[in-house]
Every structure is written in C-alpha cells, then in structure tokens.
Write a protein that holds these residues in place. Structure first.
Motif, mmCIF file in Angstrom:
data_model
loop_
_atom_site.group_PDB
_atom_site.id
_atom_site.type_symbol
_atom_site.label_atom_id
_atom_site.label_comp_id
_atom_site.label_asym_id
_atom_site.label_seq_id
_atom_site.Cartn_x
_atom_site.Cartn_y
_atom_site.Cartn_z
ATOM 1 N N ALA A 249 2.294 6.538 -6.885
ATOM 2 C CA ALA A 249 1.260 7.424 -7.434
ATOM 3 C C ALA A 249 1.646 8.883 -7.237
ATOM 4 N N TRP A 250 2.203 9.218 -6.073
ATOM 5 C CA TRP A 250 2.643 10.598 -5.818
ATOM 6 C C TRP A 250 3.729 11.021 -6.790
ATOM 7 N N MET A 251 4.596 10.065 -7.134
ATOM 8 C CA MET A 251 5.697 10.381 -8.037
ATOM 9 C C MET A 251 5.231 10.387 -9.497
ATOM 10 N N GLY A 252 3.971 10.114 -9.712
ATOM 11 C CA GLY A 252 3.451 10.116 -11.072
ATOM 12 C C GLY A 252 3.772 8.838 -11.820
ATOM 13 N N SER A 253 4.012 7.748 -11.095
ATOM 14 C CA SER A 253 4.345 6.448 -11.706
ATOM 15 C C SER A 253 5.502 6.557 -12.678
ATOM 16 N N THR A 254 6.460 7.400 -12.355
ATOM 17 C CA THR A 254 7.611 7.577 -13.240
ATOM 18 C C THR A 254 8.883 7.132 -12.530
ATOM 19 N N HIS B 170 0.822 -1.218 0.000
ATOM 20 C CA HIS B 170 0.000 0.000 0.000
ATOM 21 C C HIS B 170 0.852 1.262 0.000
ATOM 22 N N CYS B 171 1.831 1.337 0.905
ATOM 23 C CA CYS B 171 2.627 2.569 0.976
ATOM 24 C C CYS B 171 3.470 2.763 -0.278
ATOM 25 N N LEU C 161 12.978 11.629 1.111
ATOM 26 C CA LEU C 161 12.048 12.763 1.156
ATOM 27 C C LEU C 161 10.617 12.306 0.870
ATOM 28 N N GLN C 162 10.467 11.387 -0.077
ATOM 29 C CA GLN C 162 9.133 10.863 -0.387
ATOM 30 C C GLN C 162 8.552 10.121 0.823
ATOM 31 N N VAL C 163 9.370 9.322 1.480
ATOM 32 C CA VAL C 163 8.914 8.569 2.649
ATOM 33 C C VAL C 163 8.583 9.527 3.794
ATOM 34 N N LEU C 164 9.399 10.553 3.981
ATOM 35 C CA LEU C 164 9.125 11.557 5.012
ATOM 36 C C LEU C 164 7.793 12.245 4.747
ATOM 37 N N TYR D 21 5.272 11.082 3.027
ATOM 38 C CA TYR D 21 4.212 10.086 3.232
ATOM 39 C C TYR D 21 3.887 9.958 4.718
ATOM 40 N N ASN D 22 4.935 9.845 5.547
ATOM 41 C CA ASN D 22 4.727 9.700 6.982
ATOM 42 C C ASN D 22 4.112 10.956 7.597
ATOM 43 N N MET D 23 4.544 12.125 7.144
ATOM 44 C CA MET D 23 3.964 13.381 7.655
ATOM 45 C C MET D 23 2.479 13.464 7.297
ATOM 46 N N LYS D 24 2.137 13.095 6.083
ATOM 47 C CA LYS D 24 0.739 13.131 5.665
ATOM 48 C C LYS D 24 -0.103 12.166 6.501
ATOM 49 N N ARG D 25 0.445 10.992 6.785
ATOM 50 C CA ARG D 25 -0.273 10.031 7.634
ATOM 51 C C ARG D 25 -0.472 10.583 9.036
ATOM 52 N N MET D 26 0.557 11.218 9.584
ATOM 53 C CA MET D 26 0.451 11.782 10.931
ATOM 54 C C MET D 26 -0.600 12.890 10.978
ATOM 55 N N ILE D 27 -0.658 13.708 9.953
ATOM 56 C CA ILE D 27 -1.673 14.762 9.898
ATOM 57 C C ILE D 27 -3.062 14.141 9.841
ATOM 58 N N ASN D 28 -3.220 13.087 9.057
ATOM 59 C CA ASN D 28 -4.524 12.424 8.964
ATOM 60 C C ASN D 28 -4.925 11.755 10.275
ATOM 61 N N ILE D 29 -3.937 11.235 11.009
ATOM 62 C CA ILE D 29 -4.234 10.531 12.260
ATOM 63 C C ILE D 29 -4.466 11.515 13.409
#
Length: 119
Positions: free
Chosen positions: A73-78, A66-67, A94-97, A99-107
């Motif tokens: 998808a964020w990278m535009g599948s490139t 999933h992650c 940076l992409q993983v950071l 992703y994790n920040m976005k998850r923390m904001i959602n949680i």
C-alpha cells in the motif's frame, strides 16, 4: 521409516527403494542412491506438524501478510521503481526499514526512539 533410513545413512539402496516405492525418484546411474539434503529431516518434521495442525499455517499467513500488504500500500500497489536485482533489494530494504521505524514510533513514541538512536 524411510526418513530414518535415509537420514541415518544418507543413501537408500535399490532394495530399500523398491520396498518403499520410491524407485521413480532415483537416478539412472548404475549405483542406485537417493540423496537428501542434510537438514531434510527438519523439513519433514515441519511438514508433519503442519499435517497435524493445518490451521497453524492459516494463522501464519495472516500474521506475515499484514506487513507485506502495508508495504504494498505504501508503494502504491505498483512495481518497484528501480531495475536490477541489487537495486530492487536496496529499495525493498529501505521500505522494510521505514516500516519498522514507523512501528517503533507507534510503539515507543518519537522521543524515546530518538533518545535510543542518539545513545
């Protein structure tokens, strides 16, 4: 039984290799030895668990995928935008950071996360 013998002594004698049918895995040196990584028994136990519960790996793949699918998808599948391993590692970090920040904001929400960051 071979795993116990090899894990205990670290080597397998020629008579043991013949008895257990692992002769092709041995070297062509005069002294016949089969070396194993010091933590090989851990991998053997993990493989035995997977053999007993093959559905566990299916669940693990779904959870982990999933992650990576989201990041792709964020990278535009490139491809990565940078070149060289060091720069690609940085880009992935940076992409993983993000992703994790976005998850923390959602949680937790943006305000509690900002308060936690500012201390």
């Amino acid at each position: 039984m071979l795993n116990q013998i090899v894990a205990d002594s670290g080597t397998a004698t020629e008579s043991r290799t013949l008895r257990f049918g692992i002769k092709p895995q041995c070297t062509s040196d005069k002294v016949k030895r089969q070396k194993r990584w010091e933590h090989e028994a851990v991998l053997d136990r993990m493989q035995a668990r997977l053999d007993r519960m093959p559905e566990a790996m299916i669940i693990r793949r779904q959870t982990v995928e999933h992650c990576f699918g989201t990041l792709k998808a964020w990278m535009g599948s490139t491809h990565f935008l940078t070149k060289t391993l060091e720069k690609v590692k940085t880009e992935m970090s940076l992409q993983v950071l993000a992703y994790n920040m976005k998850r923390m904001i959602n949680i937790f929400g943006a305000r509690p996360l900002m308060q936690a960051i500012t201390g």
